[in-house]
Scaffold this motif. Structure first.
Motif, PDB file in Angstrom:
ATOM      1  N   ASN A  89      34.831  45.247  41.623  1.00  0.00           N
ATOM      2  CA  ASN A  89      35.231  44.572  40.395  1.00  0.00           C
ATOM      3  C   ASN A  89      36.148  43.393  40.730  1.00  0.00           C
ATOM      4  OD1 ASN A  89      36.784  43.854  38.086  1.00  0.00           O
ATOM      5  ND2 ASN A  89      36.112  45.739  37.113  1.00  0.00           N
ATOM      6  N   TYR A  90      35.731  42.227  40.279  1.00  0.00           N
ATOM      7  CA  TYR A  90      36.467  41.016  40.673  1.00  0.00           C
ATOM      8  C   TYR A  90      37.841  40.943  40.012  1.00  0.00           C
ATOM      9  CZ  TYR A  90      37.189  36.110  41.813  1.00  0.00           C
ATOM     10  OH  TYR A  90      37.692  34.944  42.300  1.00  0.00           O
ATOM     11  N   THR A  91      37.938  41.370  38.761  1.00  0.00           N
ATOM     12  CA  THR A  91      39.224  41.269  38.064  1.00  0.00           C
ATOM     13  C   THR A  91      40.281  42.146  38.719  1.00  0.00           C
ATOM     14  OG1 THR A  91      37.943  40.993  36.064  1.00  0.00           O
ATOM     15  CG2 THR A  91      40.282  41.366  35.803  1.00  0.00           C
ATOM     16  N   PHE A  92      39.893  43.334  39.133  1.00  0.00           N
ATOM     17  CA  PHE A  92      40.851  44.243  39.764  1.00  0.00           C
ATOM     18  C   PHE A  92      41.469  43.648  41.018  1.00  0.00           C
ATOM     19  CE2 PHE A  92      38.811  48.314  37.904  1.00  0.00           C
ATOM     20  CZ  PHE A  92      39.518  48.119  36.746  1.00  0.00           C
ATOM     21  N   LEU A  93      40.763  42.695  41.610  1.00  0.00           N
ATOM     22  CA  LEU A  93      41.283  42.110  42.845  1.00  0.00           C
ATOM     23  C   LEU A  93      42.580  41.355  42.626  1.00  0.00           C
ATOM     24  CD1 LEU A  93      38.127  40.832  44.652  1.00  0.00           C
ATOM     25  CD2 LEU A  93      39.641  42.672  45.286  1.00  0.00           C
ATOM     26  N   ALA A  94      42.889  41.045  41.376  1.00  0.00           N
ATOM     27  CA  ALA A  94      44.172  40.395  41.115  1.00  0.00           C
ATOM     28  C   ALA A  94      45.321  41.341  41.441  1.00  0.00           C
ATOM     29  CB  ALA A  94      44.251  39.950  39.666  1.00  0.00           C
ATOM     30  N   VAL A  95      45.055  42.645  41.393  1.00  0.00           N
ATOM     31  CA  VAL A  95      46.126  43.623  41.570  1.00  0.00           C
ATOM     32  C   VAL A  95      46.818  43.500  42.935  1.00  0.00           C
ATOM     33  CG1 VAL A  95      46.665  46.071  41.661  1.00  0.00           C
ATOM     34  CG2 VAL A  95      45.162  45.209  39.904  1.00  0.00           C
ATOM     35  N   PRO A  96      46.063  43.593  44.064  1.00  0.00           N
ATOM     36  CA  PRO A  96      46.771  43.496  45.338  1.00  0.00           C
ATOM     37  C   PRO A  96      47.479  42.166  45.497  1.00  0.00           C
ATOM     38  CG  PRO A  96      44.408  43.361  45.682  1.00  0.00           C
ATOM     39  CD  PRO A  96      44.617  43.787  44.262  1.00  0.00           C
ATOM     40  N   LEU A  97      46.898  41.117  44.927  1.00  0.00           N
ATOM     41  CA  LEU A  97      47.516  39.803  45.089  1.00  0.00           C
ATOM     42  C   LEU A  97      48.839  39.714  44.333  1.00  0.00           C
ATOM     43  CD1 LEU A  97      44.194  37.901  44.761  1.00  0.00           C
ATOM     44  CD2 LEU A  97      45.608  38.007  46.789  1.00  0.00           C
ATOM     45  N   PRO A 155      52.901  38.358  34.976  1.00  0.00           N
ATOM     46  CA  PRO A 155      51.664  39.026  35.351  1.00  0.00           C
ATOM     47  C   PRO A 155      51.920  40.495  35.692  1.00  0.00           C
ATOM     48  CG  PRO A 155      52.498  37.728  37.165  1.00  0.00           C
ATOM     49  CD  PRO A 155      53.454  37.562  36.047  1.00  0.00           C
ATOM     50  N   SER A 156      51.549  41.375  34.788  1.00  0.00           N
ATOM     51  CA  SER A 156      51.809  42.771  35.083  1.00  0.00           C
ATOM     52  C   SER A 156      50.507  43.466  35.450  1.00  0.00           C
ATOM     53  CB  SER A 156      52.490  43.451  33.896  1.00  0.00           C
ATOM     54  OG  SER A 156      51.539  44.085  33.102  1.00  0.00           O
ATOM     55  N   ALA A 185      44.506  32.802  40.089  1.00  0.00           N
ATOM     56  CA  ALA A 185      45.913  32.477  39.862  1.00  0.00           C
ATOM     57  C   ALA A 185      46.798  33.389  40.699  1.00  0.00           C
ATOM     58  CB  ALA A 185      46.246  32.615  38.386  1.00  0.00           C
ATOM     59  N   ALA A 186      46.407  34.659  40.794  1.00  0.00           N
ATOM     60  CA  ALA A 186      47.184  35.609  41.584  1.00  0.00           C
ATOM     61  C   ALA A 186      47.192  35.204  43.050  1.00  0.00           C
ATOM     62  CB  ALA A 186      46.601  37.007  41.437  1.00  0.00           C
ATOM     63  N   ALA A 187      46.031  34.742  43.535  1.00  0.00           N
ATOM     64  CA  ALA A 187      45.959  34.338  44.933  1.00  0.00           C
ATOM     65  C   ALA A 187      46.874  33.159  45.189  1.00  0.00           C
ATOM     66  CB  ALA A 187      44.522  33.978  45.294  1.00  0.00           C
ATOM     67  N   VAL A 188      46.854  32.188  44.271  1.00  0.00           N
ATOM     68  CA  VAL A 188      47.728  31.031  44.427  1.00  0.00           C
ATOM     69  C   VAL A 188      49.187  31.476  44.360  1.00  0.00           C
ATOM     70  CG1 VAL A 188      48.369  28.813  43.455  1.00  0.00           C
ATOM     71  CG2 VAL A 188      45.982  29.514  43.482  1.00  0.00           C
TER      72      VAL A 188
END
Lengths: 444, 147
Positions: free
Chosen positions: A61-69, A160-161, A255-258
């Motif tokens: 899931n691509y959205t979940f990838l924001a979590v680790p970032l 960002p929570s 955005a999380a990656a940045v």
């Protein structure tokens, strides 16, 4: 394989889950276990193929990838040592105010929230940084611990929570919109807390002595310098992350990656970047990420069986059976979430309850975005309401014996904030624009 | 477990830099790397016993009761579920390899079999990690040791 009516299945699954989770077995495994039992009993061995596909779907899931970032970003900000400086800055600027230190704690929590996004982390940090200096300045124990709990709990609300990232896919709402809706909601709470502290200190001046003049007497230039180095980088970082989502430049994951990269640069700018810091951060990130995902995987299995067997409709008709039309249904849902929030942590609630209750809200005609904010603000309340309040436990864990704080102080301190949250919920119920306006302005 | 740790930390490091470059392969690579960190990390979390629990009652258990609850529930619930999952995962991975399955979600359409095999490996490591704890716990219980 047994044929059973959805009602029986619902009761069996929920009872099993309560028993297993209550026994202290890890949450994710308990969820998976219930799914296993119910799946084999009512579905047959074919469920394992279903589980495999679910597992594949969740991991890709691509959205979940924001979590680790975002976790990475939060830990990096913490390592930059900026938080202590941030508090000192706020403290200098607000010290002259009666109760200023408690207000500084709330604001500190508000700003930190935006970088941390996990309740344990922000309550712990407030307890370590803000609590000692409040007690030292003669603030009452209730006032200082209450401010720490309330300010720290904001961590899971203000974007960002991480919670919102899970909430989005579960409820089929874009995470970007959730972020934009949670922002004003968080600030509303923060403003209410601030008002409460100021009013309380006005009424009982003894609880919060004003900072002695010699400590306040710092030249304006120094104050501005501190503001520029302590507050500005963090605020810019957050606004950059949220702004790029708002303007439609980046999806939350990008955005999380940045943000993660920017946080690393920030650490470098504070001259704290070295290989060890990066390594520790990576490890801590991977650990937290997987820890959360064990629960996610279990919950995915659970909800796919639960909804697949038609138990969703059972809950649905139960909730809709409440008197008072759609507002009655809302109250029932709110109450269930509130009680659950006292017992299990937000991960379980968001992952189990959201897929079940969101369709109900849509069915009775609530705006899904507004409904999700009501639930999320409601969860804030359950973190600080005794007997099982996570914020209180975390804060208790970081107090030292010399401070002489017992759970009673913390509970008495935290309870008034529950009133503030109820006010916020009422405001949001009557003026839904508070949360729906900003997401509506988003550039798509 | 050291390789799992290393690979997951390296991955998360790599990922950050790969992300901000919008290329065709970024999407597939990122979810594959993200999924790998997550799955491999599960074993690591289990090794460190860092799982999320509702510990209101659990913390009041005696050491012995803790061991019994964990071991029994692990054997009854955790192992069957995930061993069956591994059993499902292996044929899928073999199929994916022999039929040269492509990813369907992005533009780049990479081969999927390395990712499917990674899932198998990660699941096996996770089960092994839990198995180690169960054996350790039970043997210490048998010897009557207090840990």
């Amino acid at each position: 394989m047994i044929d059973a009516s959805p009602e029986i299945v619902t009761v069996v699954m929920i009872t099993l889950l309560i028993l297993l989770v209550g026994s202290g077995f890890p949450l994710g495994l308990a969820l998976g276990g219930v799914a296993l039992i119910a799946g084999i009993l009512f579905f047959g061995p074919a469920i394992f193929s279903l589980f495999y596909d679910r597992l594949f779907g969740v991991t890709s899931n691509y959205t979940f990838l924001a979590v680790p970032l975002f976790i990475f970003m939060g830990i990096m900000v913490e390592k930059s040592g900026v938080s202590k400086q941030l508090f000192d800055t706020l403290y200098l600027w607000l010290g002259g105010l009666r109760g200023g230190l408690a207000v500084a704690t709330i604001w500190f929590g508000t700003i930190l929230a935006a970088t941390v996004g996990v309740i344990a982390a922000s309550v712990t940090m407030l307890g370590l940084i803000a609590l000692p200096s409040m007690l030292q300045r003669g603030y009452s124990k209730e006032l200082s611990t209450g401010a720490c709990c309330a300010g720290g709990s904001l961590g899971i609300l203000i974007p960002p929570s991480i919670m919102l990232i899970f909430y989005g896919p579960m409820a089929n709402i874009s995470v970007g919109k959730l972020f934009m809706a949670a922002f004003p909601a968080g600030f509303l709470l923060s403003a209410l807390y601030t008002t409460y502290i100021l009013v309380r200190c006005k009424m009982r001046p003894l609880e919060a002595p004003v900072l002695p003049l010699e400590e306040r007497n710092v030249p304006m230039r120094h104050k501005l310098y501190l503001l520029a180095t302590g507050l500005l980088p963090t605020v810019v970082l957050i606004l950059a992350v949220l702004g790029s989502i708002f303007l439609g430049i980046a999806a939350p994951t990008e955005a999380a990656a940045v943000g993660a990269l920017a946080a690393t640069i920030m650490v470098a700018a504070y001259r704290r970047l070295n290989f060890r810091v990066i390594k520790e951060t990576c490890f801590a990130t991977a650990g937290t990420f997987s820890m959360v995902f064990i629960v996610v995987v279990g919950a995915t299995f659970f909800t796919s069986i639960f909804l697949g067997l038609g138990c969703g409709e059972v809950v649905n008709s139960f909730v809709l059976g409440a008197p008072g039309g759609k507002w009655g249904a809302l109250l029932v849902i709110m109450f269930i979430i509130f009680v659950l929030g006292m017992l299990i942590d937000w991960m379980g609630i968001v992952l189990i309850m959201i897929p079940i209750v969101t369709p109900i809200a849509t069915q009775v005609g609530f705006d899904p975005l507004w409904f999700s904010m009501m639930i999320i603000v409601n969860l804030q309340m359950s973190f600080i309401s005794p007997p099982f309040a996570y914020a209180i436990f975390f804060l208790k864990a970081v107090t030292t014996p010399e401070q002489g704080i017992d759970s009673g102080h913390i509970i008495r301190g935290a309870v008034p904030y529950i009133g503030m949250i109820i006010i916020a919920l009422t405001l949001m119920a009557f003026f839904p624009e508070i949360v729906t306006w900003l997401p509506g302005q988003m550039i798509r | 477990m050291a390789p799992a740790r290393c690979s997951s930390s390296c991955d998360s490091f790599l990922m950050r830099y790969l992300f901000s470059k919008p290329t065709v392969w970024a999407f597939d690579i990122s979810y594959m790397i993200g999924g790998s960190i997550m799955l491999l990390g599960m074993a690591w979390v289990t090794v460190r016993r860092d799982q999320v629990r509702v510990d209101i009652i659990y913390t009041r258990y005696s050491r012995k009761l803790k061991v019994i609850v964990d071991s029994v529930l692990n054997i009854v619930l955790f192992f069957p579920l995930y061993i069956m999952l591994i059993q499902r995962a292996i044929p899928r991975a073999i199929y994916s390899f022999t039929n040269q399955e492509f990813s369907e979600v992005g533009f780049w359409r990479p081969l999927l079999w390395p990712y499917r095999w990674m899932m198998v490996v990660a699941l096996i490591m996770w089960v092994l990690a839990a198995l180690v704890w169960v054996i350790k716990d039970l043997s210490s219980l048998r010897k009557g040791e207090e840990l």
